[in-house]
Write a protein that holds these residues in place. Structure first.
Motif, PDB file in Angstrom:
ATOM      1  N   THR A 109      38.061  39.679  62.026  1.00  0.00           N
ATOM      2  CA  THR A 109      38.926  38.844  62.857  1.00  0.00           C
ATOM      3  C   THR A 109      39.046  37.444  62.267  1.00  0.00           C
ATOM      4  O   THR A 109      38.164  36.989  61.542  1.00  0.00           O
ATOM      5  CB  THR A 109      38.373  38.713  64.291  1.00  0.00           C
ATOM      6  OG1 THR A 109      37.063  38.158  64.228  1.00  0.00           O
ATOM      7  CG2 THR A 109      38.314  40.044  64.989  1.00  0.00           C
ATOM      8  N   PRO A 110      40.122  36.740  62.597  1.00  0.00           N
ATOM      9  CA  PRO A 110      40.228  35.338  62.196  1.00  0.00           C
ATOM     10  C   PRO A 110      39.129  34.510  62.861  1.00  0.00           C
ATOM     11  O   PRO A 110      38.641  34.850  63.934  1.00  0.00           O
ATOM     12  CB  PRO A 110      41.607  34.918  62.702  1.00  0.00           C
ATOM     13  CG  PRO A 110      42.365  36.183  62.893  1.00  0.00           C
ATOM     14  CD  PRO A 110      41.358  37.229  63.228  1.00  0.00           C
ATOM     15  N   LYS A 111      38.761  33.418  62.212  1.00  0.00           N
ATOM     16  CA  LYS A 111      37.630  32.606  62.675  1.00  0.00           C
ATOM     17  C   LYS A 111      37.811  32.076  64.099  1.00  0.00           C
ATOM     18  O   LYS A 111      36.869  32.010  64.858  1.00  0.00           O
ATOM     19  CB  LYS A 111      37.388  31.423  61.722  1.00  0.00           C
ATOM     20  CG  LYS A 111      37.085  31.825  60.312  1.00  0.00           C
ATOM     21  CD  LYS A 111      35.754  32.516  60.201  1.00  0.00           C
ATOM     22  CE  LYS A 111      35.459  32.818  58.742  1.00  0.00           C
ATOM     23  NZ  LYS A 111      34.767  34.037  58.546  1.00  0.00           N
ATOM     24  N   LYS A 112      39.031  31.718  64.467  1.00  0.00           N
ATOM     25  CA  LYS A 112      39.259  31.167  65.801  1.00  0.00           C
ATOM     26  C   LYS A 112      39.142  32.232  66.891  1.00  0.00           C
ATOM     27  O   LYS A 112      38.819  31.910  68.024  1.00  0.00           O
ATOM     28  CB  LYS A 112      40.636  30.510  65.879  1.00  0.00           C
ATOM     29  CG  LYS A 112      40.715  29.223  65.116  1.00  0.00           C
ATOM     30  CD  LYS A 112      42.045  28.545  65.345  1.00  0.00           C
ATOM     31  CE  LYS A 112      42.074  27.215  64.599  1.00  0.00           C
ATOM     32  NZ  LYS A 112      43.323  26.506  64.841  1.00  0.00           N
ATOM     33  N   GLN A 113      39.392  33.480  66.543  1.00  0.00           N
ATOM     34  CA  GLN A 113      39.316  34.552  67.527  1.00  0.00           C
ATOM     35  C   GLN A 113      37.939  35.199  67.598  1.00  0.00           C
ATOM     36  O   GLN A 113      37.661  35.983  68.504  1.00  0.00           O
ATOM     37  CB  GLN A 113      40.353  35.627  67.209  1.00  0.00           C
ATOM     38  CG  GLN A 113      41.773  35.155  67.332  1.00  0.00           C
ATOM     39  CD  GLN A 113      42.756  36.229  66.894  1.00  0.00           C
ATOM     40  OE1 GLN A 113      42.364  37.313  66.473  1.00  0.00           O
ATOM     41  NE2 GLN A 113      44.032  35.915  66.985  1.00  0.00           N
TER      42      GLN A 113
END
Length: 105
Positions: A87-91
């Motif tokens: 997953t992307p870091k923000k998610q």
């Protein structure tokens, strides 16, 4: 000379290669919680009831708690690293919480 070439077709699925286990993550978090709780504060009462030195009981309890904590870091850390890779870091924090609560990615 006869040469035969066989071609195999592999269908890709939408499922991730490394499955994330909600139960492993919950066990790891529980171990971290046991590591964090100050069970060593019960050492004087345990030592008095068993007739042992308080220092010895405290050291044994802290050693066991530390081993449980490292086990928790290892178990939960493997699952969290799989989530972070996918997953992307923000998610990632939201996905980690989702897996912890619901058990699925």
């Amino acid at each position: 000379i006869k040469i035969t070439i066989t071609v195999y077709t592999i269908a890709m699925s939408d499922e991730p290669i490394n499955q994330v286990s909600g139960n492993r993550m919950r066990i790891g978090v529980f171990c971290l919680f046991v590591w964090w709780v100050p069970i060593w504060a019960l050492a004087p009462a345990i030592a008095d009831s068993l007739g042992l030195k308080t220092t010895t009981v405290t050291i044994v309890i802290m050693g066991i708690q530390t081993a449980i904590g490292f086990l928790g870091i290892w178990v939960a850390g493997k699952e969290v690293s799989n989530i972070i890779k996918k997953t992307p870091k923000k998610q990632a924090p939201g996905k980690i919480w989702h897996v912890l609560v619901h058990g699925t990615f």
